[in-house]
Design a protein around this motif. Structure first.
Motif, short mmCIF file in Angstrom:
data_model
loop_
_atom_site.label_atom_id
_atom_site.label_comp_id
_atom_site.label_asym_id
_atom_site.label_seq_id
_atom_site.Cartn_x
_atom_site.Cartn_y
_atom_site.Cartn_z
N LYS A 1 0.83 -1.22 0.00
CA LYS A 1 0.00 0.00 0.00
C LYS A 1 0.86 1.26 0.00
O LYS A 1 0.48 2.28 -0.55
CB LYS A 1 -0.91 0.01 1.22
CG LYS A 1 -2.04 -0.98 1.12
CD LYS A 1 -2.99 -0.83 2.31
CE LYS A 1 -4.01 -1.94 2.34
NZ LYS A 1 -3.48 -3.21 2.86
N TRP A 2 2.02 1.19 0.65
CA TRP A 2 2.84 2.39 0.80
C TRP A 2 3.34 2.95 -0.53
O TRP A 2 3.73 4.09 -0.63
CB TRP A 2 4.02 2.13 1.73
CG TRP A 2 5.04 1.20 1.17
CD1 TRP A 2 6.01 1.53 0.26
CD2 TRP A 2 5.22 -0.18 1.44
NE1 TRP A 2 6.77 0.43 -0.03
CE2 TRP A 2 6.31 -0.63 0.67
CE3 TRP A 2 4.57 -1.09 2.26
CZ2 TRP A 2 6.75 -1.95 0.71
CZ3 TRP A 2 5.01 -2.39 2.29
CH2 TRP A 2 6.09 -2.82 1.52
N LEU B 1 1.46 6.03 -1.48
CA LEU B 1 1.91 7.19 -0.71
C LEU B 1 3.23 7.72 -1.28
O LEU B 1 3.41 8.93 -1.46
CB LEU B 1 2.06 6.79 0.77
CG LEU B 1 2.62 7.86 1.70
CD1 LEU B 1 1.62 8.99 1.88
CD2 LEU B 1 2.98 7.28 3.06
N LEU B 2 4.12 6.77 -1.59
CA LEU B 2 5.43 7.17 -2.15
C LEU B 2 5.26 7.85 -3.50
O LEU B 2 5.94 8.83 -3.81
CB LEU B 2 6.32 5.93 -2.31
CG LEU B 2 7.33 5.66 -1.22
CD1 LEU B 2 8.16 4.44 -1.54
CD2 LEU B 2 8.26 6.84 -1.02
N LEU C 1 2.65 9.54 -4.59
CA LEU C 1 2.07 10.88 -4.39
C LEU C 1 3.14 11.85 -3.87
O LEU C 1 3.27 12.97 -4.37
CB LEU C 1 0.89 10.83 -3.40
CG LEU C 1 -0.36 10.12 -3.91
CD1 LEU C 1 -1.39 9.98 -2.80
CD2 LEU C 1 -0.97 10.89 -5.08
N LEU C 2 3.90 11.38 -2.87
CA LEU C 2 4.99 12.21 -2.32
C LEU C 2 6.00 12.55 -3.40
O LEU C 2 6.48 13.67 -3.52
CB LEU C 2 5.70 11.43 -1.21
CG LEU C 2 5.24 11.65 0.22
CD1 LEU C 2 5.95 10.68 1.15
CD2 LEU C 2 5.51 13.08 0.68
N PHE D 1 11.11 7.83 1.72
CA PHE D 1 10.18 8.73 2.43
C PHE D 1 10.93 9.99 2.88
O PHE D 1 10.42 11.10 2.74
CB PHE D 1 9.58 8.02 3.65
CG PHE D 1 8.65 6.90 3.29
CD1 PHE D 1 7.32 7.15 2.99
CD2 PHE D 1 9.11 5.60 3.21
CE1 PHE D 1 6.46 6.12 2.64
CE2 PHE D 1 8.26 4.55 2.86
CZ PHE D 1 6.94 4.82 2.58
#
Lengths: 238, 183
Positions: A53-54, A57-58, A60-61, B39
């Protein structure tokens, strides 16, 4: 019915993911990148979202970071928007879309690969079909085996930290150090004994079984998918 | 008197199963750090811009080589540590996908060059910092070639310096960590 269909071999998926990565860098035009970006992005997210799932997020970031980067280095051409002192030009938008599509296709291809293969199979096929040296495949195999062990070690370190009145989650560099060092130390000790055990069991004498790559219907499907994307991407230029 | 981290033993290219097991440890630890660095990099880029992002994160992507070389102390250990770390990062996986492998190979080769320059005799903090700093060159070059991150000479120089500083600092930290656990 579909459960009976054999999955493509890791070798064919590995070559597919590698080919898409190369294409992502070879294609410069947004339309070409859109073809491989959309196909692999959708397929990769569909197959791998549950486990990874991450990645969303990655992505989008990364898109946001790419946009800021593009504002700094590619902000050229006609002005599209003006927000106070910030001027957004065509070049920045173009670069953001191109790089995001490139990353989406690369990440998508990697997700397809990892969603359809097991780490253990990857090593077996890499050794027997792609002929990587046995020492390297041993290191990768052991590394994959280490994940759950290190997770267990990490939990034990967390318990020890809590008992000593420290916070469970590392926030400061000293927290990270106090977790990383015991993790490395335990791993180091374990590596020595695993290495000795492997040597005693004749690691040096072990011969690698080599075989020809398998090519069946699933592999033909993967190859067709790759060729279709190349044809679709290049069609407007033919 | 011989300095503690200057090796006097005969150079050996022969890898045992213990060395490969240690490479696996380095691969897992650096692979997880590489994954987390995505991140840090993206947050850094989003909040502080490209220079801050490079300064706080790039060195973390270079630590596989100094960590492996300081632990194993054999030629090619740095190259293999960085490459296998990148492979584990690819397996986890990250949005870099198989690009990570290209970066891992190039950065590993550059870091290995650092140890080769020192004649594979020094494995301490200074050698680790050099190995980390050298990895910045192929990394910034690949950013330009693969992701089109090209700017003016001045800006590119600042990016390179930020990557070198970051690589040097984290390379030294990785060597210190290896020194602490190597008995």
């Amino acid at each position: 019915m579909f459960s009976r269909i054999r999955k493509p071999t890791p070798t064919s998926l590995f070559i597919y993911a590698l080919a898409i990565t190369v294409l992502a860098f070879a294609f410069k035009d947004i339309r070409q990148l859109a073809v491989i970006g959309l196909v692999n992005g959708f397929l990769g997210i569909y197959l791998g979202l549950r486990r990874y799932k991450w990645i969303i997020l990655l992505l989008l970031l990364s898109a946001w970071g790419t946009f800021l980067n593009a504002l700094a280095v590619s902000n050229t051409g006609p002005t599209l928007y003006q927000f106070g002192p910030i001027t957004i030009k065509e070049g920045a938008i173009h670069a953001t879309i191109a790089i995001t599509l490139r990353l989406t296709s690369i990440a998508g291809a990697a997700l397809i690969f990892f969603a359809l293969t097991k780490p253990r199979d990857i090593i077996r096929y890499l050794e027997s079909e792609l002929r990587i040296p046995k020492g390297i495949s041993f290191a990768i195999a052991y590394a994959i085996r280490l994940f759950p062990l290190m997770q267990k070690d990490y939990r034990e370190i967390q318990i020890a930290r809590m008992e000593r009145g420290f916070r469970k989650t590392p926030l400061s560099p000293s927290d990270i150090k106090s977790i990383l060092l015991p993790l490395l130390s335990l791993g180091y000790e374990r590596a020595i004994w695993v290495g000795i055990a492997a040597e005693l069991r004749g690691f040096r004498l072990r011969e690698t079984r080599k075989r020809k790559p398998i090519f069946g219907i699933p592999e033909a499907f993967i190859l067709t998918l790759l060729l279709l994307q190349v044809i679709l991407a290049l069609a407007p230029y033919m | 008197m011989v300095e503690k981290h200057v090796s006097t033993r005969k150079l050996s290219l022969k890898y045992t199963a213990i060395d490969f097991a240690m490479l696996a440890i380095v691969a897992v630890v650096s692979g997880i750090i590489f994954w987390a660095t995505w991140f840090i990099y993206d947050l850094g880029k989003g909040i502080g811009g490209p220079i801050v992002a490079r300064l706080i994160s790039y060195g973390l992507w270079f630590i596989g080589a100094p960590l492996a070389a300081s632990l194993i102390r054999k030629p090619l250990a740095g190259f293999l540590g960085e490459t296998l770390g990148a492979l584990v990062e690819t397996i986890i996986p990250t949005i870099g996908g198989f690009t990570n492998l290209i970066y891992g190979l190039a950065q590993g080769a550059a870091s290995e060059l650092g140890y080769a320059i020192l004649g594979y005799k020094r494995w301490g903090v200074g050698a680790g910092a050099l190995a980390g700093a050298l990895a910045a060159f192929p990394c910034v070059a690949l950013d330009a070639i693969l992701f089109g991150e090209i700017a003016t000479v001045e800006v590119m120089t600042i990016w390179l310096v930020a990557a070198i500083v970051s690589g040097g600092v984290y390379g030294a930290i990785a060597s210190m960590a290896a020194k602490a656990i190597r008995r």
